[in-house]
Design an enzyme around this catalytic site. Structure first.
Site, PDB file in Angstrom:
ATOM      1  CB  SER A   1      -0.900  -0.014   1.230  1.00 15.21           C
ATOM      2  OG  SER A   1      -0.154  -0.462   2.342  1.00 15.21           O
TER       3      SER A   1
ATOM      4  CB  THR B   1      -1.540   5.407   4.243  1.00 10.17           C
ATOM      5  OG1 THR B   1      -2.240   5.412   3.017  1.00 10.17           O
ATOM      6  CG2 THR B   1      -0.789   6.701   4.405  1.00 10.17           C
TER       7      THR B   1
ATOM      8  CB  THR C   1      -0.344   6.216   0.598  1.00  3.95           C
ATOM      9  OG1 THR C   1      -1.197   5.092   0.460  1.00  3.95           O
ATOM     10  CG2 THR C   1      -0.959   7.377  -0.176  1.00  3.95           C
TER      11      THR C   1
ATOM     12  NE  ARG D   1      -8.609   8.027  -4.065  1.00  2.00           N
ATOM     13  CZ  ARG D   1      -8.001   7.718  -2.927  1.00  2.00           C
ATOM     14  NH1 ARG D   1      -6.698   7.515  -2.905  1.00  2.00           N
ATOM     15  NH2 ARG D   1      -8.673   7.609  -1.803  1.00  2.00           N
TER      16      ARG D   1
ATOM     17  CB  THR E   1      -4.223   5.215   7.814  1.00  2.53           C
ATOM     18  OG1 THR E   1      -4.187   4.120   6.892  1.00  2.53           O
ATOM     19  CG2 THR E   1      -4.813   4.730   9.119  1.00  2.53           C
ATOM     20  N   GLY E   2      -6.686   5.269   5.848  1.00  6.25           N
ATOM     21  CA  GLY E   2      -8.052   4.850   5.545  1.00  6.25           C
ATOM     22  C   GLY E   2      -8.563   5.494   4.277  1.00  6.25           C
TER      23      GLY E   2
HETATM   24  C1  SD4 Z   1      -5.895   6.971   0.346  1.00  6.19           C
HETATM   25  N1  SD4 Z   1      -5.603   7.247   2.715  1.00  6.19           N
HETATM   26  O1  SD4 Z   1      -5.304   7.093  -0.711  1.00  6.19           O
HETATM   27  C2  SD4 Z   1      -5.107   6.545   1.563  1.00  6.19           C
HETATM   28  C3  SD4 Z   1      -5.157   5.065   1.663  1.00  6.19           C
HETATM   29  C4  SD4 Z   1      -4.928   4.511   3.023  1.00  6.19           C
HETATM   30  O2  SD4 Z   1      -5.067   2.923   4.578  1.00  6.19           O
HETATM   31  O3  SD4 Z   1      -4.575   5.185   3.932  1.00  6.19           O
HETATM   32  N2  SD4 Z   1      -5.183   3.307   3.289  1.00  6.19           N
HETATM   33  O4  SD4 Z   1      -7.099   7.124   0.465  1.00  6.19           O
END
Ligand code: SD4
Length: 326
Positions: free
Chosen positions: A82, A184, A202, A212, A235-236
């Site tokens: 990731s 991330t 990330t 995106r 994160t997320g």
């Molecule tokens: C995103 N926040 O590109 C990042 C992905 C991520 O845990 O953090 N995943 O949306």
């Protein structure tokens, strides 16, 4: 209890910017002893990133060099699917990277939609230090990196290509967060002087549309710090974090006097309220880490499964399970 919690939540949702502080009923974080230096990072790959950052700090490097060196470990690791090299690609099979970095003086740099460069965090640092801008994107970011001597390389590994081909069989966009326990990497550092630094990098949400950009390169969303107050990172699902200016809000809540855990929880609650009846609710995950000027810290997520790594003289380097809402 639930009713009371809901009532308090509702009260707090309206209080950002209010002068009086309303307490909320989240548990206090038992791991949050005030001390520094300290480094906290998202997910279990934060352990090796912390180790490297700590080593740099102990060797006398400054905070910005320490966070850069730390997250570069995750960027270079093909097993971390990731971040950076080996990251999952977008739906066209292309790995595109987002990263940002910020220092105690509110200097910041960021790159988004960057391709073929293994260490976007180092490019972000140069944007901060050697340009009049905060953010470079896409081809402009790539041209800048090349002009600074970065080599272009293929970041799509055999494993990630295989997973992408498999994904194409059904082509359903449902970013999976919490899988393999790493996503991330966001890192926050408070140094010996109590000064704050942060980095975030990330490959973004797997199978995203080409072009995106998520929250991670956006100062205020994926990362924010104010050296008078504290630092936060996310994160997320980036779209959910951007909608609330998540990290900036966590810092602003700490400015109002909320401890890190409360501040993180209040923003997670707000995200939850916005998305609860939305189409992304079943796969939505967001997590925040935060640290204040005293070195108190916390991690908190919407759903179970988020963990974060803490490194200091007391804990050495440990992985902690974050509290969560649902
Ligand atoms: C995103 N926040 O590109 C990042 C992905 C991520 O845990 O953090 N995943 O949306």
């Amino acid at each position: 209890m639930n009713k009371r919690r809901n009532f308090i939540k509702k009260s707090i949702l309206g209080t950002v910017g209010a002068s009086s502080l309303i307490k909320c009923d989240v548990p206090t974080n038992s791991n949050a002893q005030a001390t520094y230096p300290r480094i906290i990072s998202t997910w279990n790959h934060g352990l090796s990133a912390n180790k490297e950052a700590w080593k740099n700090l102990m060797d006398g490097k400054n905070g910005i060099s320490a966070v850069e060196a730390g997250v570069k470990i995750s960027e270079a690791d093909p097993k971390v699917r990731s971040v950076g090299y080996g990251g999952f690609p977008d739906r066209e099979g292309i790995v595109t990277l987002d990263a940002c970095i910020m220092d105690k003086n509110s200097n910041c740099g960021s790159v988004s939609f960057l391709q073929n460069i293994k260490h976007p965090i180092s490019v972000a640092r140069l944007v901060m230090e050697q340009t009049p801008h905060v953010m470079l994107s896409g081809k402009g970011a790539l041209d800048f990196a090349i002009s600074k001597g970065f080599e272009q390389e293929e970041l799509l590994t055999k494993e990630s290509k295989k997973d992408w081909i498999k994904w194409k069989e059904e082509s359903k966009y449902k970013p999976v967060i919490n899988i393999e326990n790493h996503d991330t990497i966001s890192m926050l550092l408070i140094d010996n002087n109590g000064d704050l630094f942060g980095a975030c990098t990330t490959s973004g949400a797997a199978w995203k549309m080409h072009g995106r950009v998520g929250d991670s390169p956006i100062i205020g969303a994926g990362l924010f710090l104010d050296n008078e107050v504290g630092a936060a990172a996310a994160t997320g699902l980036g779209e959910a974090v951007i909608r609330t200016s998540g990290s900036a809000m966590v810092v602003e809540l700490m400015r109002q006097g909320h401890p890190p855990l409360e501040a993180c929880k209040l923003i997670v609650d707000r995200i939850s309220k916005i998305h609860r009846s939305g189409p992304d609710w079943d796969y939505l995950q967001v997590g925040f880490i935060a640290i204040n000027k005293k070195g108190e810290y916390a991690g908190y997520s919407l759903k179970k499964g988020f963990d974060y790594a803490v490194c200091d003289n007391e804990n050495q380097n440990s992985l902690l399970k974050a509290d969560y809402s649902i």
